[in-house]
Scaffold this motif. Structure first.
Motif, short mmCIF file in Angstrom:
data_model
loop_
_atom_site.label_atom_id
_atom_site.label_comp_id
_atom_site.label_asym_id
_atom_site.label_seq_id
_atom_site.Cartn_x
_atom_site.Cartn_y
_atom_site.Cartn_z
N ILE A 33 0.84 -1.20 0.00
CA ILE A 33 0.00 0.00 0.00
C ILE A 33 0.87 1.25 0.00
O ILE A 33 0.59 2.23 -0.70
N GLY A 34 1.97 1.20 0.78
CA GLY A 34 2.89 2.33 0.78
C GLY A 34 3.51 2.56 -0.58
O GLY A 34 3.65 3.71 -1.02
N ARG A 78 1.51 6.55 -7.02
CA ARG A 78 0.37 7.38 -7.43
C ARG A 78 0.42 8.79 -6.85
O ARG A 78 -0.36 9.65 -7.24
N ARG A 79 1.30 8.97 -5.86
CA ARG A 79 1.37 10.25 -5.12
C ARG A 79 0.01 10.55 -4.47
O ARG A 79 -0.46 11.69 -4.47
N GLU A 80 -0.58 9.51 -3.91
CA GLU A 80 -1.85 9.63 -3.20
C GLU A 80 -1.64 9.12 -1.78
O GLU A 80 -1.65 7.92 -1.53
N PRO A 89 -5.19 7.89 0.97
CA PRO A 89 -5.62 6.49 1.19
C PRO A 89 -4.69 5.73 2.13
O PRO A 89 -5.15 4.89 2.91
N LEU A 90 -3.38 6.03 2.08
CA LEU A 90 -2.43 5.38 2.98
C LEU A 90 -2.71 5.77 4.42
O LEU A 90 -2.72 4.91 5.33
N LEU A 91 -2.96 7.06 4.65
CA LEU A 91 -3.29 7.53 5.99
C LEU A 91 -4.60 6.90 6.47
O LEU A 91 -4.70 6.45 7.62
N TRP A 118 -13.62 4.37 3.67
CA TRP A 118 -14.24 4.07 4.96
C TRP A 118 -15.43 3.12 4.81
O TRP A 118 -15.65 2.25 5.64
N ALA A 119 -16.20 3.31 3.74
CA ALA A 119 -17.35 2.43 3.52
C ALA A 119 -16.91 0.99 3.34
O ALA A 119 -17.58 0.05 3.81
N SER A 120 -15.77 0.79 2.68
CA SER A 120 -15.26 -0.57 2.47
C SER A 120 -14.85 -1.21 3.80
O SER A 120 -15.05 -2.42 3.99
#
Length: 212
Positions: free
Chosen positions: A104-105, A111-113, A116-118, A162-164
């Motif tokens: 995930i990291g 992706r420079r996102e 989602p990681l946080l 969060w829904a997932s």
């Protein structure tokens, strides 16, 4: 080509998954004699399951295929062990968590996102805290291995949202409740007999991630 590679990875991982699960469940050193040669029915079934599952993952969620492949391979080991002896070894759950965190990291960096990681990290912390409180209250019904597995799964689910997280764990718990009811009706277990929760949690999480 990538889809074929994932399928072949699953086929090759099947016997190793069964070998590892048998070794843990029987408390014996890893040795091919545990599964026998030619490959046992369990090994062939695991190869077919993982081969088809990883192929499907590569087709449906190609951007998250690496983390789901890791989840399916290590998760299958956990599901087999839990089904056999109601045990979720912390070292294997830890491997599931750390491997997921690394993948995930890496996805976040590529992706420079980083949101989602946080979210994945916060999700796992929140689920561990809630699960630990439930464990303290319902020690007879809930094992600490179930808490750590839910924590690891929350990490993966948190990447998708969060829904997932909510849906993944809820579906798993509902599936476990359904299986327990069916076993009670069939008189395969008593009301106070232990039932493996791990396979249902894993199945619910994977199902929701494939729909995300």
């Amino acid at each position: 080509m990538i889809t074929l590679s994932y399928g072949l990875l699953g086929v090759a991982a099947g016997p190793l998954v069964v070998l590892t699960a048998f070794s843990i469940a029987r408390h014996e050193p890893v040795h091919w004699s545990l599964t026998g040669w030619p490959p046992s029915t369990a090994s062939l079934a695991a190869s077919m399951f993982l081969g088809s599952s990883l192929t499907y993952v590569a087709l449906v969620v190609p951007r998250s295929a690496e983390m789901l492949a890791w989840l399916l391979i290590v998760g299958t080991v956990l599901a087999l062990v839990d089904s056999a002896c109601h045990l979720l070894p912390h070292r294997v759950v830890g491997l599931l968590f750390l491997g997921g965190l690394a993948l995930i990291g890496a996805q976040a960096l590529v992706r420079r996102e980083f949101e989602p990681l946080l979210r994945a990290g916060v999700s796992s912390i929140a689920v561990f805290a809630a699960g630990f409180l439930l464990y303290q209250r319902f020690t007879a019904e809930l094992g600490f291995g179930d808490v750590t597995l839910a924590t690891a799964l929350a990490l993966y689910l948190g990447w998708f949202g969060w829904a997932s997280v909510f849906l993944g764990l809820t579906v798993g718990l509902l599936a476990a409740s359904f299986v327990m009811r069916m076993l009670l009706i069939a008189k395969r277990v008593g009301r106070h007999d232990p039932v493996a929760l791990g396979p249902a949690l894993l199945g619910g999480a994977v199902y929701v991630m494939l729909q995300a």
